[in-house]
Design a protein around this motif. Sequence first.
Motif, PDB file in Angstrom:
ATOM      1  N   GLY A 108      39.474  33.671  -4.453  1.00  7.52           N
ATOM      2  CA  GLY A 108      39.319  33.713  -5.897  1.00  7.52           C
ATOM      3  C   GLY A 108      39.003  35.122  -6.363  1.00  7.52           C
ATOM      4  O   GLY A 108      39.050  36.072  -5.592  1.00  7.52           O
ATOM      5  N   HIS A 109      38.686  35.222  -7.622  1.00  2.42           N
ATOM      6  CA  HIS A 109      38.295  36.516  -8.183  1.00  2.42           C
ATOM      7  C   HIS A 109      36.809  36.691  -7.883  1.00  2.42           C
ATOM      8  O   HIS A 109      35.988  35.855  -8.264  1.00  2.42           O
ATOM      9  N   PRO A 110      36.445  37.767  -7.178  1.00  2.00           N
ATOM     10  CA  PRO A 110      35.093  37.899  -6.630  1.00  2.00           C
ATOM     11  C   PRO A 110      33.944  37.641  -7.600  1.00  2.00           C
ATOM     12  O   PRO A 110      33.063  36.828  -7.301  1.00  2.00           O
ATOM     13  N   ALA A 111      33.912  38.296  -8.732  1.00  2.00           N
ATOM     14  CA  ALA A 111      32.772  38.110  -9.644  1.00  2.00           C
ATOM     15  C   ALA A 111      32.655  36.660 -10.092  1.00  2.00           C
ATOM     16  O   ALA A 111      31.554  36.103 -10.135  1.00  2.00           O
ATOM     17  N   GLU A 112      33.790  36.049 -10.410  1.00  2.00           N
ATOM     18  CA  GLU A 112      33.771  34.651 -10.881  1.00  2.00           C
ATOM     19  C   GLU A 112      33.219  33.728  -9.795  1.00  2.00           C
ATOM     20  O   GLU A 112      32.392  32.861 -10.066  1.00  2.00           O
ATOM     21  N   VAL A 113      33.707  33.918  -8.566  1.00  2.00           N
ATOM     22  CA  VAL A 113      33.279  33.054  -7.462  1.00  2.00           C
ATOM     23  C   VAL A 113      31.804  33.278  -7.156  1.00  2.00           C
ATOM     24  O   VAL A 113      31.051  32.314  -6.951  1.00  2.00           O
ATOM     25  N   ILE A 114      31.366  34.522  -7.141  1.00  2.00           N
ATOM     26  CA  ILE A 114      29.958  34.829  -6.855  1.00  2.00           C
ATOM     27  C   ILE A 114      29.051  34.145  -7.869  1.00  2.00           C
ATOM     28  O   ILE A 114      28.066  33.489  -7.512  1.00  2.00           O
ATOM     29  N   LEU A 115      29.372  34.285  -9.140  1.00  2.58           N
ATOM     30  CA  LEU A 115      28.535  33.679 -10.184  1.00  2.58           C
ATOM     31  C   LEU A 115      28.566  32.155 -10.109  1.00  2.58           C
ATOM     32  O   LEU A 115      27.519  31.500 -10.226  1.00  2.58           O
ATOM     33  N   ARG A 116      29.736  31.591  -9.876  1.00  2.98           N
ATOM     34  CA  ARG A 116      29.853  30.124  -9.779  1.00  2.98           C
ATOM     35  C   ARG A 116      29.074  29.593  -8.584  1.00  2.98           C
ATOM     36  O   ARG A 116      28.303  28.641  -8.701  1.00  2.98           O
ATOM     37  N   ARG A 117      29.255  30.231  -7.414  1.00  2.00           N
ATOM     38  CA  ARG A 117      28.571  29.756  -6.206  1.00  2.00           C
ATOM     39  C   ARG A 117      27.053  29.911  -6.325  1.00  2.00           C
ATOM     40  O   ARG A 117      26.304  29.063  -5.840  1.00  2.00           O
ATOM     41  N   SER A 118      26.589  30.971  -6.968  1.00  2.00           N
ATOM     42  CA  SER A 118      25.139  31.139  -7.120  1.00  2.00           C
ATOM     43  C   SER A 118      24.542  29.979  -7.916  1.00  2.00           C
ATOM     44  O   SER A 118      23.451  29.508  -7.595  1.00  2.00           O
ATOM     45  N   LYS A 119      25.277  29.519  -8.922  1.00  2.00           N
ATOM     46  CA  LYS A 119      24.805  28.363  -9.707  1.00  2.00           C
ATOM     47  C   LYS A 119      24.899  27.075  -8.904  1.00  2.00           C
ATOM     48  O   LYS A 119      23.959  26.268  -8.895  1.00  2.00           O
ATOM     49  N   GLU A 120      26.037  26.860  -8.239  1.00  2.00           N
ATOM     50  CA  GLU A 120      26.230  25.634  -7.454  1.00  2.00           C
ATOM     51  C   GLU A 120      25.169  25.481  -6.378  1.00  2.00           C
ATOM     52  O   GLU A 120      24.715  24.375  -6.100  1.00  2.00           O
ATOM     53  N   LEU A 121      24.759  26.585  -5.787  1.00  2.00           N
ATOM     54  CA  LEU A 121      23.795  26.556  -4.685  1.00  2.00           C
ATOM     55  C   LEU A 121      22.349  26.623  -5.157  1.00  2.00           C
ATOM     56  O   LEU A 121      21.433  26.523  -4.351  1.00  2.00           O
ATOM     57  N   VAL A 147      29.309  41.161 -12.061  1.00  2.00           N
ATOM     58  CA  VAL A 147      28.229  40.236 -11.700  1.00  2.00           C
ATOM     59  C   VAL A 147      26.964  40.597 -12.476  1.00  2.00           C
ATOM     60  O   VAL A 147      26.310  39.726 -13.055  1.00  2.00           O
ATOM     61  N   LEU A 148      26.616  41.879 -12.526  1.00  2.00           N
ATOM     62  CA  LEU A 148      25.408  42.302 -13.245  1.00  2.00           C
ATOM     63  C   LEU A 148      25.465  41.943 -14.723  1.00  2.00           C
ATOM     64  O   LEU A 148      24.459  41.532 -15.298  1.00  2.00           O
ATOM     65  N   ARG A 149      26.634  42.109 -15.333  1.00  2.00           N
ATOM     66  CA  ARG A 149      26.759  41.808 -16.765  1.00  2.00           C
ATOM     67  C   ARG A 149      26.549  40.340 -17.074  1.00  2.00           C
ATOM     68  O   ARG A 149      26.034  39.995 -18.132  1.00  2.00           O
ATOM     69  N   ARG A 150      26.958  39.471 -16.153  1.00  2.00           N
ATOM     70  CA  ARG A 150      26.971  38.044 -16.470  1.00  2.00           C
ATOM     71  C   ARG A 150      25.968  37.199 -15.704  1.00  2.00           C
ATOM     72  O   ARG A 150      25.820  36.009 -15.985  1.00  2.00           O
ATOM     73  N   ALA A 151      25.271  37.788 -14.748  1.00  2.00           N
ATOM     74  CA  ALA A 151      24.326  37.016 -13.939  1.00  2.00           C
ATOM     75  C   ALA A 151      23.156  36.534 -14.785  1.00  2.00           C
ATOM     76  O   ALA A 151      22.677  37.236 -15.669  1.00  2.00           O
ATOM     77  N   THR A 152      22.718  35.332 -14.492  1.00  2.00           N
ATOM     78  CA  THR A 152      21.550  34.767 -15.180  1.00  2.00           C
ATOM     79  C   THR A 152      20.337  34.726 -14.257  1.00  2.00           C
ATOM     80  O   THR A 152      19.287  34.216 -14.644  1.00  2.00           O
ATOM     81  N   ILE A 153      20.507  35.233 -13.037  1.00  2.00           N
ATOM     82  CA  ILE A 153      19.399  35.316 -12.088  1.00  2.00           C
ATOM     83  C   ILE A 153      19.292  36.766 -11.617  1.00  2.00           C
ATOM     84  O   ILE A 153      20.242  37.539 -11.762  1.00  2.00           O
ATOM     85  N   PRO A 154      18.156  37.157 -11.047  1.00  2.00           N
ATOM     86  CA  PRO A 154      18.036  38.525 -10.546  1.00  2.00           C
ATOM     87  C   PRO A 154      19.149  38.850  -9.550  1.00  2.00           C
ATOM     88  O   PRO A 154      19.556  38.004  -8.748  1.00  2.00           O
ATOM     89  N   THR A 155      19.634  40.076  -9.642  1.00  2.00           N
ATOM     90  CA  THR A 155      20.721  40.545  -8.790  1.00  2.00           C
ATOM     91  C   THR A 155      20.343  41.887  -8.198  1.00  2.00           C
ATOM     92  O   THR A 155      20.028  42.810  -8.947  1.00  2.00           O
ATOM     93  N   LEU A 156      20.361  41.963  -6.900  1.00  2.00           N
ATOM     94  CA  LEU A 156      20.029  43.195  -6.200  1.00  2.00           C
ATOM     95  C   LEU A 156      21.326  43.853  -5.740  1.00  2.00           C
ATOM     96  O   LEU A 156      22.068  43.268  -4.950  1.00  2.00           O
ATOM     97  N   VAL A 157      21.585  45.040  -6.263  1.00  2.00           N
ATOM     98  CA  VAL A 157      22.741  45.814  -5.831  1.00  2.00           C
ATOM     99  C   VAL A 157      22.216  46.916  -4.929  1.00  2.00           C
ATOM    100  O   VAL A 157      21.471  47.789  -5.360  1.00  2.00           O
ATOM    101  N   VAL A 158      22.600  46.857  -3.658  1.00  2.00           N
ATOM    102  CA  VAL A 158      22.114  47.803  -2.667  1.00  2.00           C
ATOM    103  C   VAL A 158      23.018  49.029  -2.687  1.00  2.00           C
ATOM    104  O   VAL A 158      24.228  48.903  -2.501  1.00  2.00           O
ATOM    105  N   PRO A 159      22.441  50.203  -2.917  1.00  2.00           N
ATOM    106  CA  PRO A 159      23.262  51.424  -3.009  1.00  2.00           C
ATOM    107  C   PRO A 159      23.990  51.728  -1.715  1.00  2.00           C
ATOM    108  O   PRO A 159      23.540  51.372  -0.626  1.00  2.00           O
ATOM    109  N   TYR A 160      25.091  52.405  -1.869  1.00  2.00           N
ATOM    110  CA  TYR A 160      25.876  52.885  -0.744  1.00  2.00           C
ATOM    111  C   TYR A 160      25.010  53.801   0.109  1.00  2.00           C
ATOM    112  O   TYR A 160      24.247  54.596  -0.421  1.00  2.00           O
ATOM    113  N   ARG A 161      25.115  53.667   1.399  1.00  2.00           N
ATOM    114  CA  ARG A 161      24.334  54.514   2.303  1.00  2.00           C
ATOM    115  C   ARG A 161      25.289  55.172   3.283  1.00  2.00           C
ATOM    116  O   ARG A 161      26.040  54.486   3.972  1.00  2.00           O
TER     117      ARG A 161
END
Length: 163
Positions: A108-121, A147-161
């Motif tokens: 699927g489209h990554p952001a959509e699936v991530i947001l949907r699965r976070s709610k489902e789970l 994901v950050l724009r549309r998330a309704t729960i805290p979202t941790l974006v880990v910087p590139y290392r």
Amino acid sequence: MSTSISRMLFTTDLSVNSTYALHQAVDLAKATGARIHILHVAEPMSEDARITLRMFIQDESAREAALQTRKQSIEQELADRQERFWSALPEDKQQIRQQVEKVDVVEGHPAEVILRRSKELGCDLIVLGAHSHGFSQTFLGSTAKRVLRRATIPTLVVPYRSE
């Protein structure tokens, strides 16, 4: 409003940085006792790719088998990376693997699936890696931005290392 973390969704694009992000998720799970759900979203094939597949593989069942093989290859790659990741951890962190509920590959489209699965789970936190490095507009990949724009729960974006 509850601030505890009991279930997190860790998303991986199978990049090097996603491994670093998984280390952060494991540390959080160790500190909080949270369950981890690991997700890789496979981009859907483009219409051009589907047309090409139909041109070169005339038999419909053979086409379906090719698509299934694609998914199985991604699942195997994710499983191999998980094995390498967990076996390389110190013993005190290897036990966190028991907190992993499931490892999923979803098309699927990554952001959509991530947001949907976070709610489902019923997740309390989404953890994902930044796509690239630097301090410009490209610091976050488009998936992380969406994901950050549309998330309704805290979202941790880990910087590139880079190490």
